[in-house]
Scaffold this active site. Structure first.
Site, mmCIF file in Angstrom:
data_model
loop_
_atom_site.group_PDB
_atom_site.id
_atom_site.type_symbol
_atom_site.label_atom_id
_atom_site.label_comp_id
_atom_site.label_asym_id
_atom_site.label_seq_id
_atom_site.Cartn_x
_atom_site.Cartn_y
_atom_site.Cartn_z
ATOM 1 N N TYR A 157 60.020 -60.898 80.872
ATOM 2 C CA TYR A 157 60.000 -60.081 82.081
ATOM 3 C C TYR A 157 60.637 -58.720 81.824
ATOM 4 O O TYR A 157 60.092 -57.678 82.216
ATOM 5 C CB TYR A 157 60.739 -60.814 83.199
ATOM 6 C CG TYR A 157 60.719 -60.094 84.523
ATOM 7 C CD1 TYR A 157 59.553 -60.005 85.270
ATOM 8 C CD2 TYR A 157 61.872 -59.513 85.037
ATOM 9 C CE1 TYR A 157 59.539 -59.346 86.492
ATOM 10 C CE2 TYR A 157 61.874 -58.862 86.261
ATOM 11 C CZ TYR A 157 60.699 -58.772 86.983
ATOM 12 O OH TYR A 157 60.684 -58.116 88.193
ATOM 13 N N SER A 187 61.509 -52.673 87.642
ATOM 14 C CA SER A 187 62.660 -53.511 87.966
ATOM 15 C C SER A 187 63.879 -52.972 87.249
ATOM 16 O O SER A 187 63.776 -52.424 86.144
ATOM 17 C CB SER A 187 62.416 -54.957 87.535
ATOM 18 O OG SER A 187 63.604 -55.726 87.615
#
Length: 237
Positions: A146, A132
């Site tokens: 995350y 990501s």
């Protein structure tokens, strides 16, 4: 001849969103594709039927299940690790067990799957992990865990690229920004905030990410390894 004819591809986390687009892309290019899914059995079986691929249920939080699936898939030409989860919230309030579960899926599974695949992978194989842009940039509060998990994949790629490079096996990370999926729909409540950070102010399409994955897995990318490939509409620019 299609680019991936006679190539064996395993996609961990392939039933929905980006994973499903990756399965469709490889299958359309002639590959023999196996993909895993966690709980979306009907969706997975429909995708397998539509693409001529094979769906296997496996929990990416279970290290033994992941390594067993990779091992039993035989020598792989391409491994794509797409399975991932996201948890956002106040770091002081999030449950420790939930964070550990996130780390098992987002960090442990990619590492163990990559190592297991490399044991049987032929010369010139490809290992691709979906990370990501949040591995580079976390512009809002609540995303620390995350972001940690996606930054860890950068070290994984750089390190394993060194380990497997002598065999011509490449290891790369694809780092999407906002992409229109069930997890992050283009019409979701966060769209205005996310688009405000972006040069191209829209969500990406799963097929656009799948296109980048296919290029990295193809013959033109044999000299590309240990690298992060960001596809984010300028989110992290």
């Amino acid at each position: 001849m299609a680019v991936f004819t006679n190539k064996s591809v395993l996609v961990l986390g392939g039933s929905r969103g980006i994973g499903a687009a990756i399965v469709r892309r490889f299958a359309s290019e002639g590959a023999a594709v196996v993909f895993s899914y966690a709980g979306s059995r009907e969706v997975a079986e429909k995708l397998a039927e539509d693409t001529g691929s094979k769906a296997v249920q496996a929990d990416s939080a279970d290290r033994d299940a992941v390594t067993k699936l990779v091992r039993e898939s035989g020598p792989l030409d391409v491994l794509v690790v797409n399975a991932g989860v996201a948890i956002f919230g106040d770091a002081l309030e999030l449950e420790s067990d939930a964070i550990d579960h996130l780390f098992r899926i987002n960090i442990h599974a990619p590492y163990h799957a990559a190592v297991e695949a490399a044991r049987q992978m032929p010369e010139g194989g490809r290992i691709i992990v979906i990370g990501s842009v949040n591995g580079d940039r976390m512009p809002m509060p609540g995303g620390a865990a995350y972001a940690v998990s996606k930054s860890a994949l950068q070290g994984l790629a750089r390190g394993l690229a060194r380990d497997f490079g002598p065999r011509g096996i490449t290891v790369n990370v694809v780092q999407p920004g906002p992409v229109d999926t069930d997890m992050n729909p283009a019409d979701g409540p966060m769209k205005e905030l996310m688009h405000s950070f972006m040069a191209i102010q829209r969500h990406g399409k799963p097929e656009e990410v799948a296109g980048m994955v296919a290029w990295i897995a193809g013959p033109e990318a044999s000299f590309v390894t240990g690298a992060m490939h960001t596809i984010d509409g300028g989110f992290g620019a």
